[in-house]
Design an enzyme around this catalytic site. Structure first.
Site: not given
Lengths: 280, 103
Positions: A237, A241
């Site tokens: 993740r 980002c």
């Protein structure tokens, strides 16, 4: 946990900038400030709200998520993870032989500072080191069996309060500060840092996405993301980002990425683990 | 007739030399861009778009479009230099925002 001043050695490692601010900080003092910020911003938030993240801010997405959670896709991954976890290596040993408490109910305490190496160890590292010490090849850190194993182990910690320890060791503090530096460093052509989206802008939107508060995010990982169509660890993740802000992602499993995970998980200390979870 | 042939040969040679020079310039620019990008990366400061520009420059170079490759490589180098400057500045000046600082 004790409160302490950041030792001079940490400051030396961090260069000359922001020394005034850092000299007065400690992990516990930081956490208090960070929690107070969100208590003021979202006074009605419960522990569950922090875990809900972006679904607090969009009723339609919240209802979709609730519908998914009636038969969450992560359940089959957890079952598969349990089988993998209990399948002996070629030498007859299992993951349980390597891990504290047989690997059960420890997920919420990772990453940890390892006094032996002076570095941060993630649960993924523990799994791969266990494999290698038993003559097996290490697994891909971001996809496949490793996040599947993480999902099972997280299930055994569900509901336990995140408990990321920063011991009174200058190397642990340096790792914490390094993770904090990465978190607050502006990167990419737009000059964004993690905090730009997940503190003052939390609850707002970027294009079609609502922005979740920084505190609580880490309670949900590993997570089954619809976008991935798979279970993934938190470092996957982070990479997403970083790409979103135009910055080259840090390497998964690197000291820098592990330190970022250490700091980011610490932000959710005290909140119940709700991993594995489902995310869009 | 001999003069005409000599003129044609001169023109062909000039064009060929020009293309070779453009290719060499482009390759040098690509190498320089890669070096600058690596320098920014060493401070955890590289940008995704620089990778893309370098890749496009290499593709243009492979197709023999030296001018386009040169232009893209120079753009990539400029980006990499900006990224490095940003990373150097941030290493010295990063800080939590004022609302997250101790009072």
């Amino acid at each position: 946990m004790k409160t302490y001043m950041v030792p001079a050695i940490c400051l030396a490692l961090l260069g000359t900038g922001a020394i005034t601010a850092l000299a007065a900080s400690s992990p516990d003092a930081d956490l208090k400030i960070y929690q107070e910020y969100f208590k003021k911003k979202f006074p009605d938030f419960t522990e569950e709200n922090y875990s809900l993240g972006m679904y607090n801010f969009n009723e339609d997405k919240r209802s979709q998520w609730e519908a998914i959670m009636e038969f969450p896709p992560y359940e089959t991954v957890v079952d598969k993870g349990e089988k993998l976890f209990n399948t002996p290596f070629k030498n007859g040993k299992t993951y349980a032989d390597c891990l504290e408490n047989g690997g059960i109910g420890i997920s919420h305490t990772y990453p940890r500072f390892d006094a032996g190496s002076g570095k941060i160890r993630t649960l993924s590292m523990e799994i791969n080191d266990c494999r290698e010490s038993n003559g097996e090849k290490p697994l891909n850190l971001l996809k496949g069996d490793l996040p599947t194993l993480l999902a099972y182990m997280a299930e055994t910690s569900r509901g336990k309060a995140l408990d990321i320890q920063v011991p009174d060791d200058p190397r642990a503090l340096a790792a914490y500060e390094d993770g904090k530096r990465i978190y607050f460093t502006r990167r990419g052509p737009r000059g964004f840092a993690c905090y730009n989206c997940h503190w003052d802008a939390a609850g707002g939107r970027i294009r079609g996405n609502e922005l979740s508060p920084a505190i609580g995010q880490a309670t949900n990982f590993p997570a089954y993301r619809s976008k991935w169509g798979a279970m993934g660890p938190i470092q996957r993740r982070y990479k997403g980002c970083m790409k979103n802000i135009g910055a080259k992602p840090l390497k998964a499993g690197s000291d820098a990425m592990n330190n970022l995970e250490y700091f980011h998980r610490f932000l959710s200390n005290g909140l119940p683990s709700s991993a594995p979870n489902n995310r869009f | 007739m001999k003069i005409l042939m000599a003129l044609i040969a001169t023109v062909v040679l000039s064009v060929h030399t020009g293309v070779q020079a453009a290719d060499t310039d482009a390759q040098q620019a690509i190498d320089a861009a890669k070096a600058a990008h690596k320098k920014a990366d060493s401070l955890q400061g590289g940008w995704v778009s620089t990778d893309k520009l370098i890749k496009k420059a290499e593709e243009a170079s492979a197709k023999g479009d030296g001018d386009k490759a040169l232009k893209l490589a120079k753009k990539a180098q400029k980006e990499a230099e900006l990224a490095h400057a940003q990373a150097e500045y941030e290493l010295k000046n990063w800080a939590p925002p004022p609302y997250l600082m101790p009072k």
